[in-house]
Design a protein around this motif. Sequence first.
Motif, PDB file in Angstrom:
ATOM      1  N   MET A 273       0.834  -1.209   0.000  1.00  0.00           N
ATOM      2  CA  MET A 273       0.000   0.000   0.000  1.00  0.00           C
ATOM      3  C   MET A 273       0.870   1.260   0.000  1.00  0.00           C
ATOM      4  SD  MET A 273      -3.021  -1.314  -0.040  1.00  0.00           S
ATOM      5  CE  MET A 273      -4.098   0.044   0.340  1.00  0.00           C
ATOM      6  N   PHE A 274       1.948   1.241   0.775  1.00  0.00           N
ATOM      7  CA  PHE A 274       2.833   2.404   0.829  1.00  0.00           C
ATOM      8  C   PHE A 274       3.563   2.602  -0.494  1.00  0.00           C
ATOM      9  CE2 PHE A 274       3.221   1.293   5.596  1.00  0.00           C
ATOM     10  CZ  PHE A 274       2.004   1.888   5.862  1.00  0.00           C
ATOM     11  N   ARG A 275       3.984   1.515  -1.123  1.00  0.00           N
ATOM     12  CA  ARG A 275       4.680   1.618  -2.422  1.00  0.00           C
ATOM     13  C   ARG A 275       3.727   2.085  -3.524  1.00  0.00           C
ATOM     14  NH1 ARG A 275       9.778   0.167  -2.296  1.00  0.00           N
ATOM     15  NH2 ARG A 275      10.511  -1.111  -0.559  1.00  0.00           N
ATOM     16  N   GLU A 276       2.483   1.655  -3.443  1.00  0.00           N
ATOM     17  CA  GLU A 276       1.479   2.103  -4.406  1.00  0.00           C
ATOM     18  C   GLU A 276       1.290   3.616  -4.293  1.00  0.00           C
ATOM     19  OE1 GLU A 276      -3.064   2.634  -5.287  1.00  0.00           O
ATOM     20  OE2 GLU A 276      -2.382   2.018  -3.294  1.00  0.00           O
ATOM     21  N   ALA A 277       1.195   4.125  -3.058  1.00  0.00           N
ATOM     22  CA  ALA A 277       1.053   5.566  -2.835  1.00  0.00           C
ATOM     23  C   ALA A 277       2.281   6.317  -3.341  1.00  0.00           C
ATOM     24  CB  ALA A 277       0.825   5.847  -1.345  1.00  0.00           C
ATOM     25  N   LEU A 278       3.461   5.764  -3.119  1.00  0.00           N
ATOM     26  CA  LEU A 278       4.697   6.396  -3.573  1.00  0.00           C
ATOM     27  C   LEU A 278       4.739   6.487  -5.098  1.00  0.00           C
ATOM     28  CD1 LEU A 278       7.460   7.606  -2.817  1.00  0.00           C
ATOM     29  CD2 LEU A 278       8.376   5.263  -2.914  1.00  0.00           C
ATOM     30  N   ALA A 279       4.302   5.447  -5.782  1.00  0.00           N
ATOM     31  CA  ALA A 279       4.269   5.474  -7.252  1.00  0.00           C
ATOM     32  C   ALA A 279       3.384   6.627  -7.737  1.00  0.00           C
ATOM     33  CB  ALA A 279       3.794   4.141  -7.811  1.00  0.00           C
ATOM     34  N   LEU A 280       2.244   6.837  -7.082  1.00  0.00           N
ATOM     35  CA  LEU A 280       1.361   7.945  -7.467  1.00  0.00           C
ATOM     36  C   LEU A 280       2.016   9.287  -7.184  1.00  0.00           C
ATOM     37  CD1 LEU A 280      -2.103   6.609  -6.246  1.00  0.00           C
ATOM     38  CD2 LEU A 280      -1.268   6.770  -8.602  1.00  0.00           C
ATOM     39  N   ASP A 281       2.632   9.422  -5.999  1.00  0.00           N
ATOM     40  CA  ASP A 281       3.266  10.693  -5.636  1.00  0.00           C
ATOM     41  C   ASP A 281       4.433  11.036  -6.554  1.00  0.00           C
ATOM     42  OD1 ASP A 281       1.460  11.007  -3.579  1.00  0.00           O
ATOM     43  OD2 ASP A 281       2.825  10.260  -2.034  1.00  0.00           O
ATOM     44  N   GLU A 282       5.126  10.025  -7.036  1.00  0.00           N
ATOM     45  CA  GLU A 282       6.256  10.257  -7.936  1.00  0.00           C
ATOM     46  C   GLU A 282       5.834  10.287  -9.406  1.00  0.00           C
ATOM     47  OE1 GLU A 282       9.123   7.245  -6.829  1.00  0.00           O
ATOM     48  OE2 GLU A 282       9.795   8.419  -5.096  1.00  0.00           O
ATOM     49  N   ARG A 283       4.534  10.248  -9.635  1.00  0.00           N
ATOM     50  CA  ARG A 283       3.962  10.300 -10.980  1.00  0.00           C
ATOM     51  C   ARG A 283       4.476   9.169 -11.873  1.00  0.00           C
ATOM     52  NH1 ARG A 283       0.989  14.551 -12.113  1.00  0.00           N
ATOM     53  NH2 ARG A 283       1.433  14.524 -14.341  1.00  0.00           N
ATOM     54  N   ARG A 284       4.740   8.025 -11.270  1.00  0.00           N
ATOM     55  CA  ARG A 284       5.142   6.834 -12.012  1.00  0.00           C
ATOM     56  C   ARG A 284       3.875   6.028 -12.308  1.00  0.00           C
ATOM     57  NH1 ARG A 284       7.714   3.418  -8.998  1.00  0.00           N
ATOM     58  NH2 ARG A 284       7.519   4.501  -7.018  1.00  0.00           N
ATOM     59  N   PHE A 285       3.072   6.580 -13.194  1.00  0.00           N
ATOM     60  CA  PHE A 285       1.747   6.023 -13.446  1.00  0.00           C
ATOM     61  C   PHE A 285       1.783   4.650 -14.107  1.00  0.00           C
ATOM     62  CE2 PHE A 285       0.844  10.733 -13.561  1.00  0.00           C
ATOM     63  CZ  PHE A 285       0.339  10.768 -12.267  1.00  0.00           C
ATOM     64  N   ARG A 286       2.772   4.400 -14.957  1.00  0.00           N
ATOM     65  CA  ARG A 286       2.886   3.066 -15.577  1.00  0.00           C
ATOM     66  C   ARG A 286       3.239   2.018 -14.510  1.00  0.00           C
ATOM     67  NH1 ARG A 286       0.283   2.413 -20.248  1.00  0.00           N
ATOM     68  NH2 ARG A 286       0.105   4.516 -21.039  1.00  0.00           N
ATOM     69  N   ASP A 287       4.106   2.381 -13.574  1.00  0.00           N
ATOM     70  CA  ASP A 287       4.412   1.470 -12.458  1.00  0.00           C
ATOM     71  C   ASP A 287       3.154   1.206 -11.632  1.00  0.00           C
ATOM     72  OD1 ASP A 287       7.047   1.485 -13.288  1.00  0.00           O
ATOM     73  OD2 ASP A 287       7.746   2.806 -11.677  1.00  0.00           O
ATOM     74  N   TRP A 288       2.364   2.266 -11.428  1.00  0.00           N
ATOM     75  CA  TRP A 288       1.132   2.120 -10.663  1.00  0.00           C
ATOM     76  C   TRP A 288       0.159   1.188 -11.390  1.00  0.00           C
ATOM     77  CZ3 TRP A 288      -3.968   3.768 -11.628  1.00  0.00           C
ATOM     78  CH2 TRP A 288      -4.841   3.633 -10.543  1.00  0.00           C
ATOM     79  N   LEU A 289       0.018   1.350 -12.703  1.00  0.00           N
ATOM     80  CA  LEU A 289      -0.864   0.449 -13.470  1.00  0.00           C
ATOM     81  C   LEU A 289      -0.429  -1.003 -13.329  1.00  0.00           C
ATOM     82  CD1 LEU A 289      -1.597   2.255 -16.871  1.00  0.00           C
ATOM     83  CD2 LEU A 289      -3.270   1.554 -15.139  1.00  0.00           C
ATOM     84  N   ALA A 290       0.863  -1.237 -13.260  1.00  0.00           N
ATOM     85  CA  ALA A 290       1.378  -2.602 -13.113  1.00  0.00           C
ATOM     86  C   ALA A 290       1.007  -3.200 -11.754  1.00  0.00           C
ATOM     87  CB  ALA A 290       2.891  -2.622 -13.305  1.00  0.00           C
ATOM     88  N   MET A 291       0.598  -2.366 -10.814  1.00  0.00           N
ATOM     89  CA  MET A 291       0.197  -2.837  -9.486  1.00  0.00           C
ATOM     90  C   MET A 291      -1.278  -3.213  -9.422  1.00  0.00           C
ATOM     91  SD  MET A 291       2.143  -0.075  -7.104  1.00  0.00           S
ATOM     92  CE  MET A 291       3.895  -0.148  -6.817  1.00  0.00           C
ATOM     93  N   LEU A 292      -1.979  -3.123 -10.544  1.00  0.00           N
ATOM     94  CA  LEU A 292      -3.414  -3.394 -10.590  1.00  0.00           C
ATOM     95  C   LEU A 292      -3.687  -4.729 -11.280  1.00  0.00           C
ATOM     96  CD1 LEU A 292      -4.664   0.101 -11.852  1.00  0.00           C
ATOM     97  CD2 LEU A 292      -4.114  -0.596  -9.511  1.00  0.00           C
ATOM     98  N   THR A 293      -4.772  -5.368 -10.891  1.00  0.00           N
ATOM     99  CA  THR A 293      -5.196  -6.586 -11.578  1.00  0.00           C
ATOM    100  C   THR A 293      -5.918  -6.204 -12.864  1.00  0.00           C
ATOM    101  OG1 THR A 293      -7.327  -6.642 -10.416  1.00  0.00           O
ATOM    102  CG2 THR A 293      -5.484  -7.859  -9.403  1.00  0.00           C
ATOM    103  N   ASP A 294      -6.074  -7.147 -13.758  1.00  0.00           N
ATOM    104  CA  ASP A 294      -6.795  -6.879 -15.002  1.00  0.00           C
ATOM    105  C   ASP A 294      -8.277  -6.605 -14.756  1.00  0.00           C
ATOM    106  OD1 ASP A 294      -4.512  -7.116 -16.530  1.00  0.00           O
ATOM    107  OD2 ASP A 294      -4.853  -9.224 -17.010  1.00  0.00           O
ATOM    108  N   ASP A 295      -8.817  -7.145 -13.647  1.00  0.00           N
ATOM    109  CA  ASP A 295     -10.243  -6.964 -13.352  1.00  0.00           C
ATOM    110  C   ASP A 295     -10.489  -5.898 -12.279  1.00  0.00           C
ATOM    111  OD1 ASP A 295      -9.134  -8.469 -11.279  1.00  0.00           O
ATOM    112  OD2 ASP A 295     -10.908  -9.726 -11.028  1.00  0.00           O
ATOM    113  N   ILE A 296      -9.581  -4.920 -12.180  1.00  0.00           N
ATOM    114  CA  ILE A 296      -9.683  -3.858 -11.179  1.00  0.00           C
ATOM    115  C   ILE A 296     -11.017  -3.121 -11.271  1.00  0.00           C
ATOM    116  CG2 ILE A 296      -8.500  -2.234 -12.714  1.00  0.00           C
ATOM    117  CD1 ILE A 296      -8.144  -2.069  -8.938  1.00  0.00           C
TER     118      ILE A 296
END
Length: 171
Positions: free
Chosen positions: A18-41
């Motif tokens: 959860m903390f790494r997911e928030a960090l990806a958003l704060d650092e605007r690493r949106f592609r990394d954030w997408l990789a943290m999601l399931t296909d059926d999100i």
Amino acid sequence: MGERPVDRDTVSEIQEFMFREALALDERRFRDWLAMLTDDIRYEAPLRVIREGLAVWDLSPTSRIFDDDRQTLEVRIQRLETDFAWAEQPPSQTRHFVTNVLVDPGDNPDEYKVHSNCFIYRSRGTSPTPSLYSLSRKDVVRRTEDGWRLARRWAAFDQALINAHNLSILI
């Protein structure tokens, strides 16, 4: 609460996810954030409404601020990567504070229900006035062969009136 306990190692792994997911958003690493999601999100935020007296509900059962799936989230990210995301010119600077992370067993063997509070600080350009958002989040996190993935995010804003010209950030 009646839930069977989740072992400490799993709780710790999910909290770090959860903390790494928030960090990806704060650092605007949106592609990394997408990789943290399931296909059926499923990614949704109900609309908070102000009602008189002892209302049965204060979150709309049908209206949503947003209700996204994987495809719409990918479109949102693609748009943020262009010069046509006018709502993000200049880009928002965010800081997600994720607290009170509680983990319970999910409905499926490799899924966990995660309740957390999230406070988001958002500043834009040279504006001296930040936008502040307080939310309650109910997530489903799934263990996959590739690690932890977010399968569902339900987030309720504490305020009924959002103090921003737009809500183009991810929560």
